[in-house]
Design an enzyme around this catalytic site. Structure first.
Site, PDB file in Angstrom:
ATOM      1  N   ASP A 136     -78.647 -17.297 -36.720  1.00  0.00           N
ATOM      2  CA  ASP A 136     -78.970 -16.855 -35.372  1.00  0.00           C
ATOM      3  C   ASP A 136     -79.441 -18.032 -34.531  1.00  0.00           C
ATOM      4  O   ASP A 136     -80.066 -18.959 -35.037  1.00  0.00           O
ATOM      5  CB  ASP A 136     -80.074 -15.797 -35.458  1.00  0.00           C
ATOM      6  CG  ASP A 136     -80.153 -14.934 -34.229  1.00  0.00           C
ATOM      7  OD1 ASP A 136     -80.595 -15.453 -33.180  1.00  0.00           O
ATOM      8  OD2 ASP A 136     -79.781 -13.762 -34.315  1.00  0.00           O
TER       9      ASP A 136
ATOM     10  N   HIS B  67     -80.206  -8.101 -33.484  1.00  0.00           N
ATOM     11  CA  HIS B  67     -79.536  -9.283 -34.023  1.00  0.00           C
ATOM     12  C   HIS B  67     -78.918  -8.963 -35.386  1.00  0.00           C
ATOM     13  O   HIS B  67     -77.836  -9.444 -35.709  1.00  0.00           O
ATOM     14  CB  HIS B  67     -80.527 -10.442 -34.161  1.00  0.00           C
ATOM     15  CG  HIS B  67     -81.018 -10.932 -32.844  1.00  0.00           C
ATOM     16  ND1 HIS B  67     -80.746 -12.178 -32.366  1.00  0.00           N
ATOM     17  CD2 HIS B  67     -81.768 -10.324 -31.885  1.00  0.00           C
ATOM     18  CE1 HIS B  67     -81.304 -12.329 -31.180  1.00  0.00           C
ATOM     19  NE2 HIS B  67     -81.934 -11.215 -30.867  1.00  0.00           N
TER      20      HIS B  67
END
Length: 143
Positions: A129, A22
């Site tokens: 995120d 990520h």
């Protein structure tokens, strides 16, 4: 006065989930935004993940991609010592890391307040995120 068309004088804060899979795309996004605008970009994450990112970011003071540490104590969150991302985390603890990420809310709020005070306005946007849904509650304070 800031030129809003090019982003000069404005700030974007990126908050990736604490996993290299990520963090790396968030860094790529930061670079793409920086190449196309004059925005200042800050990636906010835990200290050990900052160490990981340091090697990937140019040392040039003019790149306008900054790293901000969000303090995180894995022991206080029921995780093994010095674990701040999924890469070294034993499988049974992954859900603990998701829950522990909420402890980053207060330091993130402090970072956003600091940026707002320094620049006279809140960041232009905060990109977080999908696994960090709690960030929207932190951002509401700025509205």
């Amino acid at each position: 006065m800031a030129d809003t068309r090019k982003g000069e004088g404005y700030h974007i804060v990126l908050v990736p989930f604490t996993a290299h899979g990520h963090i790396i795309p968030f860094l790529a996004l930061a670079r793409q935004i920086r190449e196309r605008t004059n925005l200042t970009i800050t990636i906010a994450t835990t200290p050990l993940n900052i160490q990981y990112l340091h090697s990937a970011i140019s040392s040039s003071p003019h790149n306008n991609i900054h790293l901000a540490e969000l303090p995180f104590n894995s022991n206080l969150n029921g995780l093994p010592s010095n674990i701040e991302n999924i890469e070294k985390l034993p499988l049974p603890h992954i859900t603990k890391l998701f829950h522990a990420s909420k402890s980053l809310g207060t330091p993130l709020r402090s970072l956003l307040s600091k940026i707002t005070q320094q620049e006279g306005h809140p960041p232009l946007c905060i990109i977080s995120d999908v696994f960090l849904g709690w960030v929207s509650n932190v951002v509401k304070v700025l509205e």
